[in-house]
Scaffold this motif. Structure first.
Motif, PDB file in Angstrom:
ATOM      1  N   LEU A 152     -77.093   2.988 -50.012  1.00  0.00           N
ATOM      2  CA  LEU A 152     -76.295   3.972 -50.751  1.00  0.00           C
ATOM      3  C   LEU A 152     -74.790   3.777 -50.551  1.00  0.00           C
ATOM      4  CD1 LEU A 152     -78.289   7.334 -50.688  1.00  0.00           C
ATOM      5  CD2 LEU A 152     -77.440   6.110 -52.706  1.00  0.00           C
ATOM      6  N   SER A 153     -74.419   2.895 -49.597  1.00  0.00           N
ATOM      7  CA  SER A 153     -72.992   2.582 -49.487  1.00  0.00           C
ATOM      8  C   SER A 153     -72.617   1.460 -50.450  1.00  0.00           C
ATOM      9  CB  SER A 153     -72.637   2.193 -48.044  1.00  0.00           C
ATOM     10  OG  SER A 153     -73.187   0.942 -47.735  1.00  0.00           O
ATOM     11  N   MET A 154     -73.635   0.837 -51.080  1.00  0.00           N
ATOM     12  CA  MET A 154     -73.395  -0.301 -51.978  1.00  0.00           C
ATOM     13  C   MET A 154     -73.775   0.034 -53.425  1.00  0.00           C
ATOM     14  SD  MET A 154     -72.666  -3.116 -50.017  1.00  0.00           S
ATOM     15  CE  MET A 154     -72.246  -3.000 -48.284  1.00  0.00           C
ATOM     16  N   LEU A 155     -74.714   0.977 -53.583  1.00  0.00           N
ATOM     17  CA  LEU A 155     -75.294   1.256 -54.905  1.00  0.00           C
ATOM     18  C   LEU A 155     -75.422   2.761 -55.104  1.00  0.00           C
ATOM     19  CD1 LEU A 155     -78.425  -1.005 -54.362  1.00  0.00           C
ATOM     20  CD2 LEU A 155     -76.542  -1.602 -55.857  1.00  0.00           C
ATOM     21  N   THR A 156     -75.735   3.165 -56.322  1.00  0.00           N
ATOM     22  CA  THR A 156     -76.147   4.559 -56.537  1.00  0.00           C
ATOM     23  C   THR A 156     -77.590   4.523 -57.018  1.00  0.00           C
ATOM     24  OG1 THR A 156     -75.659   4.715 -58.892  1.00  0.00           O
ATOM     25  CG2 THR A 156     -73.809   5.076 -57.374  1.00  0.00           C
ATOM     26  N   SER A 157     -78.227   5.687 -57.019  1.00  0.00           N
ATOM     27  CA  SER A 157     -79.624   5.682 -57.474  1.00  0.00           C
ATOM     28  C   SER A 157     -79.703   5.299 -58.949  1.00  0.00           C
ATOM     29  CB  SER A 157     -80.308   7.007 -57.178  1.00  0.00           C
ATOM     30  OG  SER A 157     -79.446   8.068 -57.407  1.00  0.00           O
ATOM     31  N   ASP A 158     -78.627   5.486 -59.717  1.00  0.00           N
ATOM     32  CA  ASP A 158     -78.629   5.055 -61.123  1.00  0.00           C
ATOM     33  C   ASP A 158     -78.784   3.540 -61.246  1.00  0.00           C
ATOM     34  OD1 ASP A 158     -78.429   7.565 -62.006  1.00  0.00           O
ATOM     35  OD2 ASP A 158     -76.320   7.467 -62.637  1.00  0.00           O
ATOM     36  N   ASP A 159     -78.253   2.812 -60.245  1.00  0.00           N
ATOM     37  CA  ASP A 159     -78.370   1.344 -60.289  1.00  0.00           C
ATOM     38  C   ASP A 159     -79.836   0.910 -60.296  1.00  0.00           C
ATOM     39  OD1 ASP A 159     -75.624   0.727 -60.296  1.00  0.00           O
ATOM     40  OD2 ASP A 159     -75.513   1.128 -58.146  1.00  0.00           O
ATOM     41  N   LEU A 160     -80.702   1.763 -59.741  1.00  0.00           N
ATOM     42  CA  LEU A 160     -82.116   1.397 -59.655  1.00  0.00           C
ATOM     43  C   LEU A 160     -82.768   1.384 -61.035  1.00  0.00           C
ATOM     44  CD1 LEU A 160     -83.132   3.480 -56.494  1.00  0.00           C
ATOM     45  CD2 LEU A 160     -82.377   1.107 -56.608  1.00  0.00           C
ATOM     46  N   ALA A 161     -82.098   1.956 -62.024  1.00  0.00           N
ATOM     47  CA  ALA A 161     -82.651   1.985 -63.387  1.00  0.00           C
ATOM     48  C   ALA A 161     -82.488   0.635 -64.083  1.00  0.00           C
ATOM     49  CB  ALA A 161     -81.955   3.074 -64.194  1.00  0.00           C
ATOM     50  N   ARG A 162     -81.636  -0.212 -63.527  1.00  0.00           N
ATOM     51  CA  ARG A 162     -81.394  -1.507 -64.188  1.00  0.00           C
ATOM     52  C   ARG A 162     -82.647  -2.381 -64.163  1.00  0.00           C
ATOM     53  NH1 ARG A 162     -76.978  -3.998 -61.166  1.00  0.00           N
ATOM     54  NH2 ARG A 162     -76.054  -2.142 -60.285  1.00  0.00           N
ATOM     55  N   ASP A 163     -82.752  -3.314 -65.085  1.00  0.00           N
ATOM     56  CA  ASP A 163     -83.927  -4.193 -65.173  1.00  0.00           C
ATOM     57  C   ASP A 163     -84.140  -4.947 -63.876  1.00  0.00           C
ATOM     58  OD1 ASP A 163     -84.330  -3.373 -67.649  1.00  0.00           O
ATOM     59  OD2 ASP A 163     -83.632  -5.204 -68.661  1.00  0.00           O
ATOM     60  N   GLU A 164     -83.045  -5.433 -63.349  1.00  0.00           N
ATOM     61  CA  GLU A 164     -83.148  -6.259 -62.143  1.00  0.00           C
ATOM     62  C   GLU A 164     -81.901  -6.042 -61.300  1.00  0.00           C
ATOM     63  OE1 GLU A 164     -84.611 -10.311 -62.926  1.00  0.00           O
ATOM     64  OE2 GLU A 164     -83.104 -10.898 -61.450  1.00  0.00           O
ATOM     65  N   LEU A 165     -82.087  -6.025 -60.011  1.00  0.00           N
ATOM     66  CA  LEU A 165     -80.930  -5.826 -59.120  1.00  0.00           C
ATOM     67  C   LEU A 165     -80.547  -7.161 -58.496  1.00  0.00           C
ATOM     68  CD1 LEU A 165     -81.590  -2.576 -57.046  1.00  0.00           C
ATOM     69  CD2 LEU A 165     -79.738  -3.005 -58.662  1.00  0.00           C
ATOM     70  N   ASP A 166     -79.304  -7.533 -58.694  1.00  0.00           N
ATOM     71  CA  ASP A 166     -78.816  -8.748 -58.046  1.00  0.00           C
ATOM     72  C   ASP A 166     -78.012  -8.279 -56.827  1.00  0.00           C
ATOM     73  OD1 ASP A 166     -78.010 -11.243 -57.405  1.00  0.00           O
ATOM     74  OD2 ASP A 166     -76.412 -11.342 -58.920  1.00  0.00           O
ATOM     75  N   LEU A 167     -78.669  -8.313 -55.664  1.00  0.00           N
ATOM     76  CA  LEU A 167     -78.029  -7.716 -54.485  1.00  0.00           C
ATOM     77  C   LEU A 167     -77.097  -8.688 -53.780  1.00  0.00           C
ATOM     78  CD1 LEU A 167     -80.826  -5.586 -52.786  1.00  0.00           C
ATOM     79  CD2 LEU A 167     -78.827  -4.800 -54.049  1.00  0.00           C
ATOM     80  N   THR A 168     -75.867  -8.235 -53.607  1.00  0.00           N
ATOM     81  CA  THR A 168     -74.910  -8.974 -52.772  1.00  0.00           C
ATOM     82  C   THR A 168     -74.195  -7.926 -51.926  1.00  0.00           C
ATOM     83  OG1 THR A 168     -73.331  -8.775 -54.577  1.00  0.00           O
ATOM     84  CG2 THR A 168     -74.403 -10.913 -54.323  1.00  0.00           C
ATOM     85  N   LEU A 169     -73.612  -8.355 -50.833  1.00  0.00           N
ATOM     86  CA  LEU A 169     -72.861  -7.413 -50.001  1.00  0.00           C
ATOM     87  C   LEU A 169     -71.546  -7.095 -50.701  1.00  0.00           C
ATOM     88  CD1 LEU A 169     -73.195  -8.595 -46.303  1.00  0.00           C
ATOM     89  CD2 LEU A 169     -74.306  -6.688 -47.459  1.00  0.00           C
ATOM     90  N   ARG A 170     -71.270  -5.811 -50.892  1.00  0.00           N
ATOM     91  CA  ARG A 170     -70.000  -5.440 -51.527  1.00  0.00           C
ATOM     92  C   ARG A 170     -68.899  -5.430 -50.483  1.00  0.00           C
ATOM     93  NH1 ARG A 170     -70.375  -0.124 -55.153  1.00  0.00           N
ATOM     94  NH2 ARG A 170     -68.189  -0.075 -54.527  1.00  0.00           N
ATOM     95  N   GLU A 171     -67.858  -6.171 -50.764  1.00  0.00           N
ATOM     96  CA  GLU A 171     -66.737  -6.270 -49.812  1.00  0.00           C
ATOM     97  C   GLU A 171     -65.896  -4.990 -49.818  1.00  0.00           C
ATOM     98  OE1 GLU A 171     -66.213  -8.679 -47.684  1.00  0.00           O
ATOM     99  OE2 GLU A 171     -67.928  -9.828 -48.431  1.00  0.00           O
ATOM    100  N   ASP A 172     -65.992  -4.234 -50.934  1.00  0.00           N
ATOM    101  CA  ASP A 172     -65.090  -3.080 -51.067  1.00  0.00           C
ATOM    102  C   ASP A 172     -65.707  -1.774 -50.543  1.00  0.00           C
ATOM    103  OD1 ASP A 172     -67.031  -2.827 -52.932  1.00  0.00           O
ATOM    104  OD2 ASP A 172     -65.713  -2.209 -54.567  1.00  0.00           O
ATOM    105  N   ALA A 173     -66.851  -1.861 -49.851  1.00  0.00           N
ATOM    106  CA  ALA A 173     -67.506  -0.623 -49.395  1.00  0.00           C
ATOM    107  C   ALA A 173     -66.687   0.078 -48.315  1.00  0.00           C
ATOM    108  CB  ALA A 173     -68.913  -0.933 -48.887  1.00  0.00           C
ATOM    109  N   GLY A 174     -65.844  -0.650 -47.600  1.00  0.00           N
ATOM    110  CA  GLY A 174     -64.974  -0.057 -46.576  1.00  0.00           C
ATOM    111  C   GLY A 174     -65.779   0.660 -45.522  1.00  0.00           C
ATOM    112  N   ALA A 175     -65.244   1.811 -45.092  1.00  0.00           N
ATOM    113  CA  ALA A 175     -65.886   2.546 -44.004  1.00  0.00           C
ATOM    114  C   ALA A 175     -67.275   3.046 -44.389  1.00  0.00           C
ATOM    115  CB  ALA A 175     -65.002   3.718 -43.603  1.00  0.00           C
ATOM    116  N   ARG A 176     -67.521   3.184 -45.692  1.00  0.00           N
ATOM    117  CA  ARG A 176     -68.831   3.694 -46.137  1.00  0.00           C
ATOM    118  C   ARG A 176     -69.984   2.852 -45.618  1.00  0.00           C
ATOM    119  NH1 ARG A 176     -69.240   3.857 -52.264  1.00  0.00           N
ATOM    120  NH2 ARG A 176     -67.604   2.306 -52.013  1.00  0.00           N
ATOM    121  N   ARG A 177     -69.710   1.557 -45.453  1.00  0.00           N
ATOM    122  CA  ARG A 177     -70.770   0.661 -44.997  1.00  0.00           C
ATOM    123  C   ARG A 177     -71.277   1.076 -43.605  1.00  0.00           C
ATOM    124  NH1 ARG A 177     -70.660  -5.779 -43.962  1.00  0.00           N
ATOM    125  NH2 ARG A 177     -72.809  -5.855 -43.289  1.00  0.00           N
TER     126      ARG A 177
END
Ligand SMILES: Cc1ncc(COP(=O)(O)O)c(C=O)c1O
Length: 403
Positions: free
Chosen positions: A235-260
């Motif tokens: 949840l520091s990288m995605l929202t639950s809406d992202d789960l609606a996409r056909d396919e998730l291409d997961l990579t580490l988000r560099e901009d998550a900051g302290a949320r990570r």
């Protein structure tokens, strides 16, 4: 001097003078908790907006409180959470030393003790007085010292450390300074950007009046970036809406900051929605007026305490004084009797470290303090007065012993 008492409770005739243990929840926060329960009873209210809105409101409120940027706030469930992130994330080499204070609150020491098996030396410095001074720390710092962790206001004596002097010393000697502000944030002002500290942790359930199971951590971005992050929370990288996409291409988000670094479950609605309401409420009351109010209550108690019968163990005045007042009957055999007399009359203080601890906050009034003083006067009239005071600790000795 009614303070904000009507925004809290009902206290049903009782007097809560134990904020250092648990702050009382404001009514607005209780209403928010009830709202969160209602959302869960009708789960269609648990929207994506609320999943991200609840933690975001907290980040903004906490950042405002300590003069930080919201993107540098790590949401937690305790003070221990942030301390573990730091203890386990620091890139220790064998032989490195972490300094702590013997007798400090256990949350500040235990996360570091586990590092012994990685070859880290954890030293618990014994202060000559109740808390360490900059001079004692200076004498203890060695070429191997990497980090110092201390509580700003000591839970077990009420003494405040000299944050500025110790922080400046750590900067000069290249030592990371980690501060546990659990007994301070909400009762004293701080602007982390200007403070000579690298990281700060706090619980949310004492002077911030939040539910139990709340806390946060702030780290200077450069320090945070130097640590190993132990986890990657989806949840520091995605929202639950992202789960609606056909396919998730997961990579580490560099901009998550302290949320990570957040504790998992940041949309912890029951606790975090209520805590967000607390922070907004405290902001409305204003930290300046709250500090002035709490200070006046401490003044009143300190001035009214009968020194013939009771010894004040925390500072009388000056920068080391806090909102935690420690005192005890001069004849310590009557400590429990005094505690029980207060308790039986519905006046709640804590028994800690062989003394009584009274810690007033914005929901207390002058009448609350007078009630406690009156009961203590009555209790002392039932105890034989004694002129033999218990030996006082000395603040003067210059060096701390390694233990
Ligand atoms: C200074 C201090 N740190 C931490 C805590 C609580 O620790 P945690 O949130 O880690 O359980 C307390 C009191 O409960 C405290 O006084």
């Amino acid at each position: 001097m009614r303070g904000w008492v009507d925004d809290f409770g009902p206290f049903e005739g009782r007097v809560w003078l134990n904020t250092a243990h648990q702050g009382a929840l404001p009514r607005v926060a209780a209403a928010a908790a009830e709202e969160a329960v209602a959302w869960k009873r009708q789960p269609w209210h648990l929207t994506t907006e609320r999943f991200s809105g609840v933690p975001q409101r907290l980040r903004v409120g906490l950042a405002r409180l300590i003069g930080a940027r919201p993107e540098d706030i790590i949401l937690a469930n305790s003070a221990s959470y942030g301390l573990h992130l730091i203890a386990n994330g620091y890139r220790w080499q064998r032989g490195d030393e972490a300094l702590t204070m013997r007798g400090d609150f256990p949350s500040d020491i235990l996360p570091f003790l586990g590092l012994a098996e990685r070859g880290v030396v954890v030293t618990q410095l014994r202060p000559a007085g109740r808390v360490l001074t900059a001079a004692e720390i200076e004498a203890a710092i060695s070429p191997s010292t990497r980090l110092l962790c201390l509580t700003w206001v000591h839970s077990l004596s009420g003494f405040t450390i000299d944050l500025e002097a110790i922080g400046r010393l750590c900067r000069a000697r290249g030592v990371i300074f980690v501060v546990n502000a659990s007994q301070a944030i909400g009762a004293r002002a701080l602007a982390v950007d200007d403070a000579p500290i690298d990281a700060l942790v706090s619980v949310g359930f004492k002077w911030l009046c939040g539910p139990y199971g709340t806390g946060f951590c702030w780290m200077r971005a450069s320090f945070r970036d130097s640590l190993i992050c132990p986890h990657t929370y989806w949840l520091s990288m995605l929202t639950s809406d992202d789960l609606a996409r056909d396919e998730l291409d997961l990579t580490l988000r560099e901009d998550a900051g302290a949320r990570r670094w957040d504790v998992f479950g940041t949309a912890n609605f029951f606790n975090f929605h209520a805590w967000g309401a607390c922070l907004d409420y405290l902001d409305g009351a204003g930290l300046g007026p709250i500090v002035a109010h709490d200070t006046a209550l401490v003044d009143r108690f300190v001035a009214g305490l009968d020194r013939e019968c009771y010894e004040l163990l925390s500072p009388e005045a000056g920068p080391a004084r806090s909102t935690l007042i420690f005192f005890a009957p001069r004849d310590r055999r009557y400590l429990d009797a005094c505690h029980q007399a207060l308790q039986a009359a519905g006046v709640h203080v804590a028994k800690r470290a062989g003394a009584l601890r009274l810690s007033p906050h914005l929901y207390n009034t002058a009448d609350d303090i007078d009630r406690a003083l009156e009961l203590l006067a009555q209790a002392s009239s039932k105890t034989p007065s004694t002129s033999t005071a218990a030996p006082k600790g000395s603040d003067a000795a210059p060096t701390a012993k390694r233990a």
